[in-house]
Each structure stands twice: as structure tokens, then as C-alpha cells.
Write a protein that holds these residues in place. Structure first.
Motif, short mmCIF file in Angstrom:
data_model
loop_
_atom_site.label_atom_id
_atom_site.label_comp_id
_atom_site.label_asym_id
_atom_site.label_seq_id
_atom_site.Cartn_x
_atom_site.Cartn_y
_atom_site.Cartn_z
N ASN A 278 84.75 -13.64 -79.25
CA ASN A 278 85.38 -14.82 -79.85
C ASN A 278 84.71 -15.23 -81.17
O ASN A 278 85.21 -16.11 -81.87
N ARG A 279 83.59 -14.62 -81.47
CA ARG A 279 82.84 -14.97 -82.68
C ARG A 279 83.19 -14.01 -83.82
O ARG A 279 83.61 -12.87 -83.58
N PRO A 280 82.99 -14.45 -85.08
CA PRO A 280 83.23 -13.54 -86.22
C PRO A 280 82.07 -12.56 -86.38
O PRO A 280 80.91 -12.92 -86.18
N TYR A 281 82.39 -11.32 -86.72
CA TYR A 281 81.36 -10.29 -86.86
C TYR A 281 81.51 -9.54 -88.18
O TYR A 281 82.62 -9.23 -88.62
N ILE A 282 80.36 -9.23 -88.77
CA ILE A 282 80.29 -8.35 -89.93
C ILE A 282 80.15 -6.92 -89.39
O ILE A 282 79.33 -6.66 -88.50
N CYS A 283 80.93 -5.99 -89.92
CA CYS A 283 80.81 -4.59 -89.49
C CYS A 283 79.92 -3.84 -90.48
O CYS A 283 80.16 -3.85 -91.69
N ILE A 284 78.88 -3.20 -89.95
CA ILE A 284 77.93 -2.43 -90.77
C ILE A 284 77.89 -1.01 -90.23
O ILE A 284 77.57 -0.80 -89.05
N VAL A 285 78.23 -0.04 -91.06
CA VAL A 285 78.21 1.38 -90.65
C VAL A 285 77.14 2.10 -91.46
O VAL A 285 77.13 2.00 -92.70
N GLY A 286 76.25 2.81 -90.77
CA GLY A 286 75.16 3.50 -91.45
C GLY A 286 75.19 5.00 -91.22
O GLY A 286 75.48 5.47 -90.12
N ASP A 287 74.92 5.75 -92.26
CA ASP A 287 74.78 7.21 -92.18
C ASP A 287 73.29 7.53 -92.17
O ASP A 287 72.58 7.26 -93.15
N ILE A 288 72.79 8.09 -91.05
CA ILE A 288 71.35 8.30 -90.86
C ILE A 288 70.95 9.69 -91.36
O ILE A 288 71.52 10.69 -90.95
N ARG A 289 69.97 9.71 -92.24
CA ARG A 289 69.44 10.98 -92.73
C ARG A 289 67.92 10.88 -92.78
O ARG A 289 67.36 9.79 -92.80
N PHE A 290 67.26 12.05 -92.86
CA PHE A 290 65.80 12.08 -92.96
C PHE A 290 65.40 12.98 -94.11
O PHE A 290 65.88 14.11 -94.22
N LYS A 291 64.54 12.46 -94.97
CA LYS A 291 64.03 13.26 -96.08
C LYS A 291 63.20 14.41 -95.56
O LYS A 291 62.36 14.23 -94.67
N LYS A 292 63.41 15.59 -96.12
CA LYS A 292 62.54 16.72 -95.76
C LYS A 292 61.23 16.63 -96.52
O LYS A 292 61.17 16.10 -97.62
N ARG A 293 60.17 17.16 -95.91
CA ARG A 293 58.90 17.26 -96.63
C ARG A 293 59.01 18.33 -97.70
O ARG A 293 59.77 19.29 -97.58
N ILE A 294 58.21 18.21 -98.73
CA ILE A 294 58.23 19.19 -99.82
C ILE A 294 57.88 20.57 -99.30
O ILE A 294 58.42 21.58 -99.72
N ASP A 295 56.98 20.63 -98.30
CA ASP A 295 56.52 21.94 -97.81
C ASP A 295 57.49 22.57 -96.83
O ASP A 295 57.23 23.62 -96.28
N ASP A 296 58.68 21.91 -96.59
CA ASP A 296 59.65 22.52 -95.70
C ASP A 296 60.37 23.69 -96.38
O ASP A 296 60.84 24.61 -95.73
N HIS A 297 60.49 23.61 -97.74
CA HIS A 297 61.12 24.68 -98.52
C HIS A 297 62.52 24.99 -98.02
O HIS A 297 62.90 26.14 -97.88
N ILE A 298 63.29 23.97 -97.74
CA ILE A 298 64.66 24.20 -97.27
C ILE A 298 65.60 23.47 -98.24
O ILE A 298 65.67 22.25 -98.23
N GLY A 299 66.29 24.21 -99.03
CA GLY A 299 67.30 23.74 -99.97
C GLY A 299 67.36 22.27 -100.26
O GLY A 299 66.63 21.75 -101.07
N SER A 300 68.25 21.56 -99.55
CA SER A 300 68.51 20.15 -99.82
C SER A 300 67.30 19.30 -99.53
O SER A 300 66.45 19.64 -98.73
#
Length: 559
Positions: A315-337
Motif C-alpha cells: 500500500n506504500r509508494p516504492y522507488i524501483c532500483i535495478v542494479g547490474d553487479i560486476r567485479f573488477k578483475k585484478r591486473i594480474d588476472d590477464h583476462i581481456g576485459s
């Protein structure tokens, strides 16, 4: 487990036995086994054992006899019975005094009483007692299991344990949070958990029993005090801990250890049941919120009632928040992106932390929250109030991100936000708008940005234009060679133009933002002009190229 020395003396075969020492402790000393042991004793005698001896190895050797008695005493035997009349006629006063001072019962049995008869009757009584104790232990086991099956909790389990063992008991979960306690000193637990200052150490328990459970018992010495701990396991997964504090190790008899073993089973069953209920509730909530967000559900009395059962108030008003979860790779992972989506193997633990921080942030702001997850996406409905919804949302996300960055290193969440009030299908529409805002923001900004749907009007206008076939052809003709060049040469001329346009055609600022040498940037800009046939110095050409790029980017968002 066993019978007392007093019970042994009541047997017909022991009718002629004489008590030499320990008359006052006959009922206190337990007999769990009986054996015939002559000198040397070595390690042939177990604790609480009735030892029979003819004294054959100590004939006319009072010093040897005294040494033998000392060895029996050190072994922890319940009593020592000498067959008198051939090798020993009576127990010397010196040995009797030694035994009396150290609490060892010594008996004299006439030579004509056969050891075999004594052993047969004593073992028969021990066997009967074992059967009684096993039936009692089985009854307690059944009571503990029924306690869980009938919906009772851990506190009832500790009550049953205390009533049958008289030993203080406490049960904690895998996070070491005390869930039940019966006369256990909580101060000791606080020291073990680091909540209160105090020194403790894990030590090897003295071998007080040969019960199989003994090998899994951990003993903690806390200052001058001590307590024991058993780990509650289910499918090799740690569910919690059972803590107990006997006054003396002698309290941990076979019967008590059997009861504790049954208690571990009952506790494991309780935690498995609790986890199953919790997982079912989580699934029900997830499915409910996903349906609410992704389908045009009418908010009627039935839905409101279902939501209330799950702890939600629609019955209350709601704000909708959608998040896309990602994790930064370490530099020493040596994997493309430089980043990657959340991996399924660790999805559960990451979602747990995110859910925890969403709830915490809602509590701080005194706002209701509803949260669910799907394929690396988090959907949050945050209760709105009279404050501007953007202000409320930013306060909320600041709290969530601040704590998540401490808990989950490298986490990056891009957010899309929408707020619709007092409309039909509000939850579904606000979710669609939040996803649209998220997709637009994710392709135009760096990861971790927040995009409000109300700020995407220009992009939505361009989206509506992109449906026109004629405009689509113009975009394709303008960018075809540029796109083909980027794909074949693994370059990013389109991104170069976006940055260049963002800095209002300022070469110095653009080169710094792109981390390029000025001449390299100028070379790229000449390539863009050559491939598109447009001049970046002509306002109309620049507008056409910018419009085409933005429409092409929006088309990628929709795809």
C-alpha cells in the motif's frame, strides 16, 4: 556406564568377600569391566575396572606388592580384590593405609572362590546395566528427535540434555551466536567469541573415555576455567556448536556421551529443518517480487494479503532500483576485459552480503525494502516518502555501496532508478523504466553510475526516432564503414568520437581522457572523417555524426 562396587558385593559369589579399605566409597566407585591382572601392571588396566589378583608375583615380597598396588592405583581402577589363602594371607597394614589414603577399595576373597565365577556374575550384571542404560539413551534419543519433529526449538533440546545429564549446556549457530542456553556461563562464551577480553587456549582433553565421540571433543581452557565443545555437522557442513561444562571429567560417562551424540543428531536435524524453511521462504519472496516486477500484476486484496504474509506492505509508494553487479578483475588476472559478471559459484555469498547491506541501509533510513536477485541483477523496491525520490535514493545507495566496497573488494554496481506513484501496474512499470535507465546509463557512462529514468528523456526521444526506417538507413550509411573498420582493426574510433564530442572538440582534454598522445588523437580524428565522409569542423556534419552514433548506441541497448 556400569555398576558400583557396592552392587558387586551384593552378588552371591561375593558373599564371603571382606572389605579391607574404602568402605565409605563403595557406592561411589563405578565398575565398568573386570579382569585378572598380575604383576607387572603396565597398561593392562583401564579406568573403572575391578581387578582380581592372586598376588602370585609378590610372594614374600612386601615391597613388590606395594609397587603393584601403586600401579593399580595409578591406572584408575575401581577396586582391587586379592584371593587370600595361598600366596597372600592378608593385606599388610602399610598397603591398606596407602590404599585408604588414595581412595582405592581393596577386597579380600577366599581362595576357594573361583575368579571365573566372579567374572561371570559381575559381567552379567554389567551387561544388564548396559541394557538399561541403552534403553534410557534410546528413549532420550527419541525424545530429542521428536522435539525437533514436533516443531520445538533448541531451548527445549538443552532442557532435555540438562535434565538427563545435569551438565550446563549451550547451543550456538555457525556464526557462534548463542541460540539456546541452560545454566551455561555466557561470560565464557563471550571470551571464546572475542566479545569480552580474556585469554583462552585449545588443549587436548585428558583421555577420560574410550567412547568414539571423545575424539571429536574440543577442550578450551579459559583462565582457571574450562569447557568443552562439539561441532554440529550436516553433510560435512558446519551448522553450529554444542558447548557443555561438566564440573569434572568423571561426569562424562558413556551414557552422557551417548546422550551428547544423540543431541548432535537432533541439533543437526533442527538446523537442516530451519535452513529448509528459510530457503523456502526466500524462494517464495523471490518469486513473488519477480512476478511483481516482471508481470502486469493487479494490486487486489488477494495480492495484498499474500504480500502481508511475506512481510511486505504494497500500500506504500516504492522507488524501483535495478542494479547490474560486476567485479573488477585484478591486473594480474590477464583476462581481456577489466570486469566480469558475477560468477554463479559465488553468487549466493555475494547476494547474501548485498541483501544484508540493503536491509541495513533501509533500517538506517527507516525505509521498508523489498529485494530479489536474478542472473547478476539485483532488484530493490525502496519505500518513498515526502522527500524528493532522487535524494532518498542517493542516500540509500551511498550507504549500500560504502559498506559493500569494504566487504566485497572490486565490486561495481551500475544502477537504474525509477519512481511511479498511484498508477495501475506501478511495480511492473517502474521496473521496466529502471531497466531502461540502467541500460542507457551502462552504455553511456562508466560502471558504477546511477541513472534516473527521469533524466533519460533525450535518449528515449532518440529511441522513438530509431524506429523510423528512413532514419535507420541514414544511421547505417553514416556509420557502416566506421563500424566495419573498428571490428576489423580492433580499434575504437566510435568511442574516440564520443569522448571528443563530450569535451566539445577540445583536443587536449580529449587526449588526456583517452590517455593518448595529441598526434595519435588527431590521426584517429582524420580516420573518422575519411571513413564517414564528414567534417568534424562542420556543425551539420558533427550533429549528423553525433545523432547517428547515439541512435546506434541505443539500438545496441535494445539488443
Amino acid at each position: 556406564m556400569g555398576i558400583s562396587v557396592a552392587d558387586v558385593l551384593q552378588l552371591p559369589v561375593m558373599e564371603k568377600a571382606k572389605i579391607v579399605t574404602g568402605k565409605s566409597i563403595l557406592s561411589d566407585q563405578s565398575v565398568e569391566w573386570i579382569s585378572v591382572v598380575e604383576t607387572p601392571v603396565e597398561n593392562f588396566i583401564r579406568s573403572n575396572e575391578l581387578v582380581l589378583s592372586t598376588g602370585i608375583g609378590c610372594v614374600d615380597d612386601p615391597i613388590g606388592l606395594e609397587s603393584y598396588v601403586k600401579d593399580v592405583l595409578q591406572s584408575g581402577a575401581s577396586a582391587l580384590a586379592f584371593a587370600t589363602g595361598r600366596y597372600i594371607y592378608n593385606v599388610p597394614d602399610r598397603i591398606a593405609q596407602l590404599a585408604e589414603q588414595n581412595g582405592l577399595i581393596i577386597l579380600e576373597v577366599p581362595w576357594e572362590v573361583r575368579f571365573g565365577d566372579i567374572m561371570q556374575e559381575v559381567l552379567s550384571e554389567i551387561s544388564k546395566e548396559k541394557e538399561v542404560e541403552q534403553r534410557q539413551a534410546e528413549g532420550i534419543r527419541q525424545e530429542l528427535i521428536n522435539c525437533v519433529l514436533n516443531g520445538k526449538g533448541l531451548q527445549e533440546i538443552t532442557t532435555i540434555l540438562y535434565e538427563n545429564t545435569k551438565i550446563p549446556i549451550a547451543i550456538s549457530d555457525h556464526n557462534k551466536l548463542i541460540r539456546a542456553n541452560h545454566h551455561f556461563n555466557l561470560h565464557l562464551i563471550d571470551i571464546l567469541n572475542g566479545k569480552t577480553e580474556g585469554e583462552y587456549q585449545l588443549v587436548t582433553p585428558y583421555p577420560f573415555s574410550d567412547h568414539p565421540l571423545y575424539h571429536y571433543i574440543e577442550k578450551y581452557e579459559i583462565g582457571e576455567d574450562s569447557c568443552y565443545q562439539l561441532t554440529i555437522l550436516s553433510n560435512y557442513k558446519k551448522q553450529g556448536y554444542l558447548l557443555f561444562k561438566p564440573e569434572d571429567d568423571n561426569e562424562l560417562t558413556w551414557v552422557v556421551l551417548n546422550i551428547l551424540e544423540h543431541a548432535l543428531t537432533a541439533c543437526a536435524l533442527y538446523f537442516v529443518k530451519e535452513n529448509a524453511i528459510e530457503m523456502t521462504e526466500i524462494r517464495l519472496k523471490d518469486n513473488f517480487l519477480l512476478d511483481l516486477a516482471k508481470t502486469e500484476v493487479t494490486i487486489d486484496k488477494q495480492l495484498l494479503s499474500k504480500a502481508q504474509l511475506l512481510g511486505y506492505d504494497l500500500n506504500r509508494p516504492y522507488i524501483c532500483i535495478v542494479g547490474d553487479i560486476r567485479f573488477k578483475k585484478r591486473i594480474d588476472d590477464h583476462i581481456g576485459s577489466t570486469d566480469h559478471p558475477v560468477r554463479s559459484s559465488s553468487m549466493h555469498s555475494r547476494n547474501y552480503y548485498i541483501q544484508k547491506e540493503v536491509t541495513h541501509a533501509g533500517d538506517v533510513l527507516q525505509r521498508r525494502t523489498m529485494t530479489t536477485f536474478e542472473d547478476g541483477e539485483v532488484i530493490v523496491y525502496l519505500e518513498a516518502d515526502e522527500h524528493p525520490y532522487m535524494e532518498t535514493t542517493n542516500q540509500f545507495l551511498d550507504l549500500v555501496e560504502r559498506r559493500l566496497n569494504e566487504l566485497l573488494a572490486g565490486i561495481v554496481i551500475s544502477w537504474g532508478i525509477s519512481f511511479r506513484k498511484d498508477e495501475v501496474y506501478t511495480f511492473h512499470k517502474s521496473y521496466d523504466e529502471a531497466v531502461t535507465a540502467l541500460n542507457i546509463g551502462r552504455h553511456q557512462n562508466e560502471d558504477g553510475e546511477r541513472t534516473f529514468f527521469s533524466d533519460t528523456r533525450m535518449n528515449r526521444l532518440l529511441m522513438s526516432l530509431s524506429h523510423d526506417k528512413g532514419i535507420e538507413n541514414i544511421v547505417e550509411d553514416t556509420l557502416a564503414k566506421l563500424i566495419d573498420y573498428d571490428q576489423k582493426r580492433q580499434t575504437d574510433l566510435i568511442h574516440t568520437f564520443i569522448v571528443y564530442n563530450k569535451y566539445n572538440s577540445n583536443v587536449s582534454q580529449s587526449s588526456r581522457a583517452l590517455n593518448l598522445h595529441r598526434q595519435s588523437l588527431l590521426h584517429r580524428l582524420r580516420n573518422i572523417e575519411h571513413l564517414t565522409g564528414l567534417s568534424l569542423l562542420d556543425a551539420d556534419d558533427l550533429f549528423l555524426l553525433e545523432l547517428s552514433v547515439r541512435l546506434w548506441m541505443l539500438k545496441k541497448v535494445k539488443e
